[in-house]
Structure formats: structure tokens, C-alpha cells
Write an enzyme that holds these catalytic residues in place. Structure first.
Site, PDB file in Angstrom:
ATOM      1  N   ASN A   7      15.616  -0.450   2.576  1.00  0.00           N
ATOM      2  CA  ASN A   7      14.870  -1.010   1.450  1.00  0.00           C
ATOM      3  C   ASN A   7      15.618  -0.628   0.174  1.00  0.00           C
ATOM      4  OD1 ASN A   7      13.055  -1.681  -0.523  1.00  0.00           O
ATOM      5  ND2 ASN A   7      11.345  -0.505   0.310  1.00  0.00           N
ATOM      6  N   ARG A  91      14.203  -4.964   3.958  1.00  0.00           N
ATOM      7  CA  ARG A  91      13.016  -5.429   3.245  1.00  0.00           C
ATOM      8  C   ARG A  91      13.507  -6.286   2.085  1.00  0.00           C
ATOM      9  NH1 ARG A  91       9.206  -2.443  -1.029  1.00  0.00           N
ATOM     10  NH2 ARG A  91       7.653  -4.093  -1.145  1.00  0.00           N
ATOM     11  N   HIS A 180       3.351  -7.492  -0.455  1.00  0.00           N
ATOM     12  CA  HIS A 180       2.865  -6.490   0.528  1.00  0.00           C
ATOM     13  C   HIS A 180       2.591  -7.152   1.888  1.00  0.00           C
ATOM     14  CE1 HIS A 180       0.931  -3.797  -2.838  1.00  0.00           C
ATOM     15  NE2 HIS A 180       2.147  -3.347  -2.542  1.00  0.00           N
ATOM     16  N   ASN A 211       0.142   2.637  -5.469  1.00  0.00           N
ATOM     17  CA  ASN A 211       0.594   2.487  -6.849  1.00  0.00           C
ATOM     18  C   ASN A 211       0.538   1.018  -7.249  1.00  0.00           C
ATOM     19  OD1 ASN A 211       1.380   3.659  -9.115  1.00  0.00           O
ATOM     20  ND2 ASN A 211       3.311   4.436  -8.306  1.00  0.00           N
ATOM     21  N   GLY A 212       0.997   0.170  -6.323  1.00  0.00           N
ATOM     22  CA  GLY A 212       0.730  -1.265  -6.430  1.00  0.00           C
ATOM     23  C   GLY A 212      -0.369  -1.563  -5.427  1.00  0.00           C
ATOM     24  N   ASP A 283      -1.638   8.183 -11.574  1.00  0.00           N
ATOM     25  CA  ASP A 283      -1.894   8.793 -10.268  1.00  0.00           C
ATOM     26  C   ASP A 283      -3.388   9.032 -10.084  1.00  0.00           C
ATOM     27  OD1 ASP A 283      -2.228  10.823  -8.181  1.00  0.00           O
ATOM     28  OD2 ASP A 283      -0.038  10.890  -8.222  1.00  0.00           O
ATOM     29  N   PHE A 284      -3.918   8.489  -8.998  1.00  0.00           N
ATOM     30  CA  PHE A 284      -5.367   8.545  -8.794  1.00  0.00           C
ATOM     31  C   PHE A 284      -5.882   9.969  -8.596  1.00  0.00           C
ATOM     32  CE2 PHE A 284      -7.264   4.224  -8.441  1.00  0.00           C
ATOM     33  CZ  PHE A 284      -6.153   3.535  -8.885  1.00  0.00           C
ATOM     34  N   ARG A 285      -5.021  10.849  -8.096  1.00  0.00           N
ATOM     35  CA  ARG A 285      -5.481  12.246  -7.950  1.00  0.00           C
ATOM     36  C   ARG A 285      -5.725  12.862  -9.317  1.00  0.00           C
ATOM     37  NH1 ARG A 285      -0.689  13.182  -3.848  1.00  0.00           N
ATOM     38  NH2 ARG A 285       0.091  11.740  -5.378  1.00  0.00           N
ATOM     39  N   GLY A 331      -1.429   4.614  -0.195  1.00  0.00           N
ATOM     40  CA  GLY A 331      -1.694   6.012  -0.585  1.00  0.00           C
ATOM     41  C   GLY A 331      -3.148   6.268  -0.934  1.00  0.00           C
ATOM     42  N   ILE A 332      -3.763   5.364  -1.672  1.00  0.00           N
ATOM     43  CA  ILE A 332      -5.161   5.562  -2.083  1.00  0.00           C
ATOM     44  C   ILE A 332      -6.106   5.188  -0.938  1.00  0.00           C
ATOM     45  CG2 ILE A 332      -6.932   4.869  -3.747  1.00  0.00           C
ATOM     46  CD1 ILE A 332      -4.496   4.060  -5.606  1.00  0.00           C
ATOM     47  N   GLY A 333      -5.835   4.068  -0.299  1.00  0.00           N
ATOM     48  CA  GLY A 333      -6.700   3.611   0.798  1.00  0.00           C
ATOM     49  C   GLY A 333      -6.732   4.591   1.958  1.00  0.00           C
TER      50      GLY A 333
HETATM   51  P1  AMP Z   1       1.509   4.529  -2.568  1.00  0.00           P
HETATM   52  O1  AMP Z   1       2.044   3.634  -3.638  1.00  0.00           O
HETATM   53  O2  AMP Z   1       0.955   3.760  -1.388  1.00  0.00           O
HETATM   54  O3  AMP Z   1       2.468   5.600  -2.164  1.00  0.00           O
HETATM   55  O4  AMP Z   1       0.218   5.273  -3.197  1.00  0.00           O
HETATM   56  C1  AMP Z   1       0.335   6.130  -4.289  1.00  0.00           C
HETATM   57  C2  AMP Z   1      -1.049   6.417  -4.824  1.00  0.00           C
HETATM   58  O5  AMP Z   1      -1.826   7.064  -3.793  1.00  0.00           O
HETATM   59  C3  AMP Z   1      -1.073   7.368  -6.023  1.00  0.00           C
HETATM   60  O6  AMP Z   1      -1.844   6.806  -7.067  1.00  0.00           O
HETATM   61  C4  AMP Z   1      -1.765   8.584  -5.492  1.00  0.00           C
HETATM   62  O7  AMP Z   1      -2.563   9.162  -6.471  1.00  0.00           O
HETATM   63  C5  AMP Z   1      -2.647   8.030  -4.402  1.00  0.00           C
HETATM   64  N1  AMP Z   1      -3.060   9.119  -3.524  1.00  0.00           N
HETATM   65  C6  AMP Z   1      -2.288   9.874  -2.725  1.00  0.00           C
HETATM   66  N2  AMP Z   1      -3.029  10.844  -2.153  1.00  0.00           N
HETATM   67  C7  AMP Z   1      -4.298  10.701  -2.625  1.00  0.00           C
HETATM   68  C8  AMP Z   1      -5.529  11.402  -2.436  1.00  0.00           C
HETATM   69  N3  AMP Z   1      -5.574  12.464  -1.645  1.00  0.00           N
HETATM   70  N4  AMP Z   1      -6.634  10.951  -3.075  1.00  0.00           N
HETATM   71  C9  AMP Z   1      -6.574   9.873  -3.884  1.00  0.00           C
HETATM   72  N5  AMP Z   1      -5.448   9.196  -4.113  1.00  0.00           N
HETATM   73  C10 AMP Z   1      -4.323   9.597  -3.500  1.00  0.00           C
END
Ligand code: AMP
Length: 397
Positions: A7, A91, A180, A211-212, A283-285, A331-333
Site C-alpha cells: 500500500n 491497494r 473503503h 480516522n476516515g 483522535d477519539f480517545r 479503529g473506533i468501531g
Molecule cells: P483507524 O483509522 O481505523 O486506524 O482508526 C483510528 C481511530 O481509532 C482513532 O481516532 C482512534 O482514536 C480510534 N481508536 C483506537 N482505539 C480506540 C479506543 N480504545 N477507543 C476509542 N477509539 C479508539
């Protein structure tokens, strides 16, 4: 069969090597800051051992040469010789209307990909550089392009057209493409397996939240609608992207703030979303922590996102005439259990009743609703495995 999945981004190369017979990931890695000061590679063997290199990587060729050295390294390598790599799966972000499935790359395909640069100016050019470099460095291996957009080519015209003068679709290809796709396809397939039913009998809403973020309605195994559009800016509010907004806002802000197209595009892609609303983080955390500490704008950003997800699940239930399953990934799901619970609360009318105990998990496949009615589930995505499988299928033929 050993497949290398690549990728290529504008300054990065992500890779994974998979053994398809053994159904096993052998190694994964990331080369970053290519062509920028501070280039580095992180190379992780699946069964332990991480190699970190900090060295100049002038371009993608230099990065891929180094990656091949890592793959065949005495200590950190996983193959003795690159001859052991059967095929390379790439990809590719945009396949336009031309590609509705993965394709074996030849000269004509490369020309087609170049003709799509206009549609994905940030993504397709580095994807093509990656393909050409792999053709040069791993010449014996067939190369396959797996597109983010391909899975969505089944969306009907009334769902993919925008209500603009039709000539813009004809002249410039302005329509919904969706992204996606590899993840939505993989996750909907896993959801069917988890339910023990054929995917062709199911109505699944896949929520890829990271993130997306994008949500897709998968009816009888095909995508019938998705939230991202002509670009990955549409649909849900994201980490830094606006998602859907009233289009009249764009010329309004441009005029008020005296902005050029590049400026407003930068604001909508990089400074908006939950970052823009909260003023804190994408970042959701971080946002969940800030909300817990009483930060109202962080709470607002999270509520906007949760409302968006809820709304699209309902909309896609309507689009499909019902739903059997909602699958959370990304990541969030996969990790945001509170967020999942908030999304599902209020959707009992669709038969979705969250089970707090079952929902108390991160990053593993699990059904998270009570028995009976529709099902919500967590399905960790695996885009690389899907790319490898599609590559394998084309190479075996
Ligand atoms: P991705 O782009 O799929 O890697 O997802 C990244 C996102 O997942 C970021 O906004 C992270 O804050 C979120 N994320 C990762 N771990 C957690 C968690 N334990 N609780 C809530 N959000 C999370």
C-alpha cells in the site's frame, strides 16, 4: 503461495507478506517519511522480532529495495529469496468506473490508472509508482491491483448520481464512487460467516469507523449505497474531514475569508471533522478523555459523530428494506465500546438491542446484541488479507 501486499502512499509504503496455504501473516511493516528527512522502516515478524531502521529513503524505489532486504534478511527475514514471493497485490484507491473488480496489471491497466489521476490526485500517483517499482524489483511476480472503489460499482444510478447538470458526470465523471470497499467487502463476508448464513440472503450495514469513516449498505452481498462520495470527504464527520455539509457553505466561507480552492479544500480535509469542532484532537480517545473531564466541545463532536452513524444505519435500513446485521469495524468501531453502545441505543425499533456484557470487548469478532431480532457485531477488518485473497484468485486462474 506467498503474497506481498503493498500500500503505497505519497511518502509511505505499508506492506505485509502472507502465506496463503498456511493462512498466516508472516511479516508486516511500514516505511515512512520517504523523500523527507527522518525516513524510517519498522519491520515486524508475526512470530516475534522487530527491526527498526532509521536511514535515508530518497524515493519509493529506495524504500522498496530496503523492504526486500528486510524480507530476506538472515535474522528478520521470512523468505530466503524474493523468488519465493508468488505475486504482489497493490491497494489502489481509485478504479473509477472502469474497474469493478481486482485486475491483473499490464500495460493497458497502468495507462488506465494514469488516466484516473485527476479523480484521486493524492492517492493514485503513489499507487502507480509502487506498482512500477515492484515490477522492476520483483519482475517474476504477477502484480494485481485491488481497488478501494471496486466493491461500490454495484450502487444503482439513482444512488450514485448527484443532482448536478448531467454533463458534469459525462465530462468529468462526477458521481459517487465510495471508498473503503475492500474493508466493507471483507467485513460483510465475515458477518455472514458469523451468522452462519449466506451473504446473498442478508442485509448488512457495515460501519467502518476510523480516522476516515464510511458506512455501506450491503444487500445480498453487493454494495447498494455508501456514505463516501466522489471523494472520501463525504458522509460522516471524520477525524479531520467535514463529511456532508450544505455545499453553499463553501463559496460563502471562501468569499468571507478570501480563500482559494486549495485553502478551502485543506480546511475541509485537514482542519474540520471532530478536530475542527472540538478544537482538541482528531483522535477519539483524546475526545473521550476530554468529554469525561467536562469538555463540552469534545462532547459535541462525539455526539455529532454518534448521531451521524445512527442516522446512516437507519437510512440504509430504509434503502435495503430492512436490516439483518450491523457490523462495526475500523479503529473506533473495533475498540470504542462506549461509542458502539451509544450508537445502538435508540435503534431498538430496528430490532437491535445491545448487550452491555457482550459489547465489553475490543478488537475481536463478537456479536454484541441480545438474542433475537437484528444483530450488531464487531468484526476487525483485514484489508491486507482481502487484497491477498483477491490477488491469489487472479493468479491461480
Ligand atoms: P483507524 O483509522 O481505523 O486506524 O482508526 C483510528 C481511530 O481509532 C482513532 O481516532 C482512534 O482514536 C480510534 N481508536 C483506537 N482505539 C480506540 C479506543 N480504545 N477507543 C476509542 N477509539 C479508539
Amino acid at each position: 503461495m506467498v503474497i506481498l501486499v503493498v500500500n503505497c502512499g505519497s511518502s509511505s509504503v505499508k506492506y505485509k507478506l502472507l502465506d496463503m496455504q498456511e493462512k498466516k501473516e508472516l511479516v508486516s511493516g511500514l516505511a515512512e517519511r520517504i523523500g523527507i528527512e527522518g525516513s524510517k522502516i519498522k519491520h515486524e515478524k508475526a512470530d516475534g522480532g522487530t527491526l527498526k531502521l532509521e536511514q535515508n529513503l530518497a524515493d519509493h524505489k529506495a524504500a522498496l529495495e530496503k523492504i526486500i532486504e528486510c524480507l530476506t534478511d538472515d535474522e528478520y527475514g521470512v523468505v530466503n529469496d524474493i523468488a519465493e514471493i508468488t505475486a504482489v497485490g497493490h491497494r489502489v484507491v481509485h478504479g473509477g468506473e472502469k474497474f469493478n473488480k481486482a485486475v491483473l496489471i499490464n500495460e493497458d491497466v497502468l495507462n488506465e490508472l494514469e488516466s484516473l489521476f485527476d479523480l484521486a490526485p493524492l492517492h493514485n500517483p503513489p499507487n502507480v509508482v509502487g506498482i512500477k517499482t515492484c515490477q522492476e524489483l520483483i519482475p517474476h511476480a504477477p502484480q494485481v491491483a485491488v481497488f478501494d472503489t471496486a466493491f461500490h460499482q454495484t450502487i444503482p444510478d439513482y444512488a450514485f448520481n448527484y443532482a448536478l447538470p448531467y454533463q458534469y458526470y459525462e465530462k468529468y465523471g462526477i458521481r459517487k464512487y465510495g471508498f473503503h470497499g475492500t474493508s466493507h467487502k471483507y467485513v460483510s463476508g465475515r458477518a455472514a460467516t458469523m451468522l452462519g448464513k449466506p451473504l446473498t440472503d442478508l442485509k448488512v450495514v457495515v460501519c467502518h469507523l476510523g480516522n476516515g469513516s464510511s458506512i455501506t449498505a450491503v444487500k445480498n452481498g453487493v454494495s447498494v449505497d455508501t456514505t463516501m462520495g466522489f471523494t472520501p470527504l463525504a458522509g460522516l464527520p471524520m477525524g479531520t474531514r467535514t463529511g456532508d455539509i450544505d455545499p453553499a457553505i463553501i463559496p460563502f466561507i471562501m468569499e468571507k475569508e478570501n480563500l482559494q480552492p486549495d485553502d478551502i479544500s485543506n480546511i475541509m480535509n485537514k482542519k474540520s471533522g471532530v478536530l475542527g469542532v472540538s478544537g482538541i484532537s482528531s483522535d477519539f480517545r483524546d475526545l473521550e478523555d476530554a468529554e469525561a473531564n467536562g469538555n463540552e466541545r469534545a462532547a459535541l463532536a462525539l455526539n455529532m459523530f454518534i448521531y451521524g452513524v445512527k442516522r446512516w444505519i437507519g437510512a440504509f435500513g430504509a434503502a435495503m428494506g430492512g436490516l439483518d446485521a450491523v457490523a462495526f469495524t475500523g479503529g473506533i468501531g473495533e475498540n470504542g465500546k462506549e461509542l458502539r453502545e451509544k450508537v445502538l441505543t435508540g435503534l431498538e425499533y430496528l430490532g437491535l438491542e445491545v448487550d452491555a456484557e457482550k459489547n465489553n470487548i475490543r478488537g475481536k469478532e463478537q456479536i454484541i446484541t441480545k438474542d433475537g431480532g437484528a444483530v450488531a457485531m464487531v468484526v476487525p477488518t483485514n484489508e491486507e488479507l482481502m487484497i491477498a485473497k483477491e490477488t491469489e484468485a487472479l493468479v491461480i486462474k
